[in-house]
Design an enzyme around this catalytic site. Structure first.
Site, PDB file in Angstrom:
ATOM      1  N   ASP A 106       0.655  -1.374  -0.012  1.00  0.00           N
ATOM      2  CA  ASP A 106       0.197  -0.068   0.330  1.00  0.00           C
ATOM      3  C   ASP A 106       0.503   1.197  -0.449  1.00  0.00           C
ATOM      4  O   ASP A 106       0.504   2.138  -0.488  1.00  0.00           O
ATOM      5  CB  ASP A 106      -1.309  -0.214   1.187  1.00  0.00           C
ATOM      6  CG  ASP A 106      -1.911  -0.455   0.781  1.00  0.00           C
ATOM      7  OD1 ASP A 106      -2.119  -0.849  -0.211  1.00  0.00           O
ATOM      8  OD2 ASP A 106      -3.441  -0.466   1.679  1.00  0.00           O
ATOM      9  N   ASP A 133     -10.967  -6.889  11.409  1.00  0.00           N
ATOM     10  CA  ASP A 133     -11.305  -8.269  11.449  1.00  0.00           C
ATOM     11  C   ASP A 133     -12.517  -8.970  11.813  1.00  0.00           C
ATOM     12  O   ASP A 133     -12.474  -9.664  11.757  1.00  0.00           O
ATOM     13  CB  ASP A 133      -9.381  -8.755  11.954  1.00  0.00           C
ATOM     14  CG  ASP A 133      -9.154  -7.357  13.051  1.00  0.00           C
ATOM     15  OD1 ASP A 133     -10.263  -7.130  13.611  1.00  0.00           O
ATOM     16  OD2 ASP A 133      -7.704  -7.943  13.750  1.00  0.00           O
TER      17      ASP A 133
END
Ligand code: UPG
Ligand code: MN
Length: 747
Positions: free
Chosen positions: A230, A571
């Protein structure tokens, strides 16, 4: 907008990336070993020859029940004198089994919990019926806190009611799917590694992780490692290409010498004399091992101003799509860049569950505990987290399964696509509204004219392929259930009717998964693999399409499917989303050498619980200061309830430690951090949450720094001031003053 894909380093590496605003130069060329590789979307063709293996994947299931299995069984039965037929069958079928926690530990545990409930009921009766009129506000506050505590405690305690241990049998998995001299039947796995910031996440850490993945003990053609960068950093890119080169020597070495762990830095830092007790390896194996490398794909997704890139969750969803197009393994392992594979059998551990003929179909993921290198000896910051993994998560195994904690987790691809668990009732509905109709008819209606040809060839092939596979199975073993087969036939009979709705169905698919027809088709392959007749160029072009930042617009990505957006704990959210669709999860929580190991990062943010701790740390101390008491003088009965309550809470903790084997020290650290976190980080989190809900101010995902060295342990003991410390410090002072006032008052 320029995009590029290049092949480097022979054929085991692929680069896929969109243009980043901040680096336009990378896609053009890449130098390696004095050679310049151009970037025209080329890819090593022979790499994708493995497709056939991938597709024949469906055979593993069939094989389980058939010849091999029967033979194994009869062999064993003969050996055993054919006694306990049923037991043997069960034994052979399972790559895992439950290891019950002894009832001498569990029964007292449950009894204490029940006892606690009884005391609690009487305590509340007393509490509510005897208000402290002279300190009404304090009394109300403390009662509300107590109710909240009791409620959250109850939720937590009942989640741990039925803790379960499990054991896996790696040898059985090998016997069944991984026989020497026969085609390997283990399921392919795509591995995802995310990285973003070269300063906070030194590329060497990522390199170690990648090497440990490439050297994993699993068939090389069934592992494909995807690295998402990223940061779009040239440094990451260079380090990764060096890594790929180094892997050529490192991976065969690991496999030949059978060393652990296979992340070089951590292997060498173990300083073990590996020269002792080495066996002479088989020459042929070694030679073939030299050319075998799993594939490595570098992905740098496109980012554009005006498009929210969604941090890790966004990166993960990009990887899901790229891998669907390039390899489409039915399972995928997610690792943060600092979590390397510490035990090369880790993937096999997960497969013991995921490839289980019964349980496997119901599983959305297999979560491994987080384990860290470089935690200071006293674990000052409760980073080992034993209480969470050994107690809470193990308790959850007895219900629907443990939470997904962001790394060290192997997923079932189908579960991430938002389908309900096949056994659950909802699944039928989903199947009816879009699956079969599109599966059989969608090929006739390309949404875009230009892509029509591709659609037809892709989806057109899907049906005959599926049919062919089923026929093959059917012929080979007469015992294959007919249901699948007749489902296909039925599909054909109602073709006309389905055709009418097919266009609508495809639109539905597009709204869900985005425009890539290739991707849509890949989602239909329940056992993974790629449709026939694809070539590498096409695949890479498609891969570049699906990483574009506009791809997710007006789709369900991040909302209903894939990794869920909008939370710093994406998550937990992602895991729960799948649970809510009926999927189960499994934790590999039993004591054994850690399968994955992380470089410790000292960060302390987890769940956001309303900070009633704050109120509860304040109220009791205000009493001696103001002379107003929240609890009126206790009568005999009331004091029994209060004592009983406290004793049963303490006893619960003790019995809990007994069945979980967590040490008192670890438990105590955890308690400390529960309070400290409750009155600092959680408190701030509550404010942040309120800000977000009320004012729309977004919280930021701050990447944790992974560069911690031994020498820096000293730093952990240094006192550093942060505004987070204001509330706990205030509370400590208040409490001390309160104690002094109380004592002096008593004197
Ligand atoms: O824009 C971003 C930001 C982060 N990451 C990656 O996300 C991972 C997790 O970030 P990290 O800063 O290491 O977060 P931690 O707090 O250490 O991680 C835990 O908590 C996070 C939030 O709950 C989860 O996302 C993680 O998987 C989990 O390990 C790392 O690999 C990062 O490289 C990206 O790929 N893109
Ligand atoms: Mn991390």
């Amino acid at each position: 907008m320029a995009m590029a894909a290049s092949l480097f380093n022979g054929s085991h590496t692929i680069v896929v990336h969109g243009t980043q605003e901040d680096n336009g130069d990378r896609e053009r060329q890449w130098h390696h070993k004095d050679q310049t590789f151009s970037v025209g979307g080329s890819v090593g063709g022979n790499d994708f020859e493995g497709d056939k293996n991938v597709l024949s994947n469906v055979e593993w299931k069939e094989r389980v029940y058939n010849c091999k299995f029967r033979q194994e069984k009869s062999d064993l039965v003969r050996k055993d004198g054919g006694n306990d037929d049923q037991r043997l069958e069960d034994d052979l079928l399972n790559h895992w089994r439950n290891v019950p926690i002894s009832s001498s530990k569990l029964i007292p545990y449950r009894l204490v919990i029940v006892l606690w409930l009884v005391f609690l009921a009487f305590f509340f009766r007393f509490r509510i019926l005897t208000p402290a009129y002279d300190a009404y506000v304090l009394w109300i506050t403390s009662v509300i806190c107590e109710i909240w505590f009791a409620f959250s405690w109850m939720l937590e305690q009942f989640a741990k009611w039925n803790p379960i241990n499990r054991k896996t049998y790696l040898e059985r998995l090998s016997i069944r799917f991984d026989r020497e001299g026969e085609p390997n039947m283990l399921s392919p796995v795509d591995v995802y590694v995310t990285t973003v910031d070269t300063a906070k996440e030194p590329p060497l850490i990522t390199a170690n992780t990648v090497l440990s993945i490439l050297a994993v003990d699993y068939p090389v053609d069934k592992i494909c490692c995807y690295v998402s960068d990223d940061g779009a950093s040239m440094l990451h890119f260079d380090v990764l290409s060096e890594t790929a080169e180094f892997a050529r020597r490192w991976v065969p070495f690991c496999k030949k010498q059978n060393i652990e762990p296979r992340a070089p830095e951590f292997y060498f830092s173990k300083k073990i004399d590996d020269l002792k007790e080495k066996v002479q390896p088989n020459f042929v194996k070694e030679r073939s091992g030299m050319k075998e490398l799993p594939r490595l794909v570098y992905v740098s997704r496109e980012k554009r101003p005006g498009y929210e890139h969604q941090k890790k969750a966004g990166a993960m969803n990009t990887l899901v799509r790229v891998s669907a197009v390039l390899t489409n393994a039915p399972f995928m392992l997610n690792l943060d860049c600092e979590h390397y594979i510490n035990n090369s059998k880790a993937v096999r551990e997960a497969m013991c569950f995921l490839m289980d003929p019964q349980l496997g179909k119901k599983l959305c993921y297999v979560q491994f505990p987080q384990s860290f290198d470089g935690i200071d000896h006293h674990d000052r910051y409760a980073n080992r987290n034993f209480v969470f993994f050994d107690i809470n998560m193990r308790g959850l195994v007895g219900i629907q399964g443990p939470l997904y904690v962001g790394t060290g987790c192997v997923f079932n691809r189908q579960a991430l696509y938002g389908y309900d668990q096949p056994g659950s009732e909802k699944r039928l509905k989903t199947t009816c509204d879009c699956w079969p109709s599109w599966r059989f008819c969608g090929c006739r209606h390309g949404s875009k004219k230009s892509k029509k040809h591709g659609v037809r060839s892709l989806l057109g092939e899907l049906y005959p392929k599926k049919k062919k596979m089923m026929e093959r199975n059917h012929i080979r073993n007469g015992s294959t259930p007919m249901s699948d087969f007749s489902e296909v036939e039925e599909g054909f009979e109602c073709y006309d009717e389905l055709e009418k709705s097919s266009f609508k169905s495809q639109k539905k698919f597009e709204k869900r998964f985005g425009q890539s027809l290739f991707f849509m088709a890949s989602t239909l392959l329940e056992y993974g693999g790629l449709p026939e007749g694809t070539n590498s160029q096409k695949l890479v072009r498609e891969a570049i399409d699906v990483i574009s930042c506009v791809y997710e617009e007006k789709t369900e990505w991040g909302k209903d499917i894939g990794w869920i957006y909008g939370s710093v704990t994406e998550d937990t959210l992602t895991g729960l989303k799948m649970h809510s669709r009926g999927w189960k999860s499994v934790g590999v929580l039993y004591a054994r050498e850690a399968c994955f190991q992380g470089v410790c990062s000292y960060k302390f943010v987890r769940s956001v619980a309303p900070s009633s701790e704050v109120a509860y740390c304040t109220v009791p101390t205000v009493c001696p200061l103001t002379g107003k008491f929240i609890v009126p003088t206790l009568n005999t009965y009331a004091s029994i309830w209060v004592m009983g309550l406290f004793l049963s809470i303490i006893t619960t903790a003790i019995v809990e430690l007994r069945w979980s084997n967590v040490s008192i020290k670890d438990w105590w650290r955890n308690e400390q951090f529960w309070i400290i976190g409750g009155v600092s980080a959680h408190l701030f989190a509550v404010f942040q949450g309120l800000l977000k809900v009320l004012a729309g101010v977004d919280t930021t995902f701050r990447v944790t720094s992974k560069a911690a060295k031994d020498a820096e342990f000293r730093e952990l003991y240094l006192f550093k001031w942060t505004s987070l410390l204001i509330p706990p410090t205030t509370l400590i002072i208040l409490n001390m003053v309160g104690v002094v006032a109380g004592v002096s008052g008593a004197i």
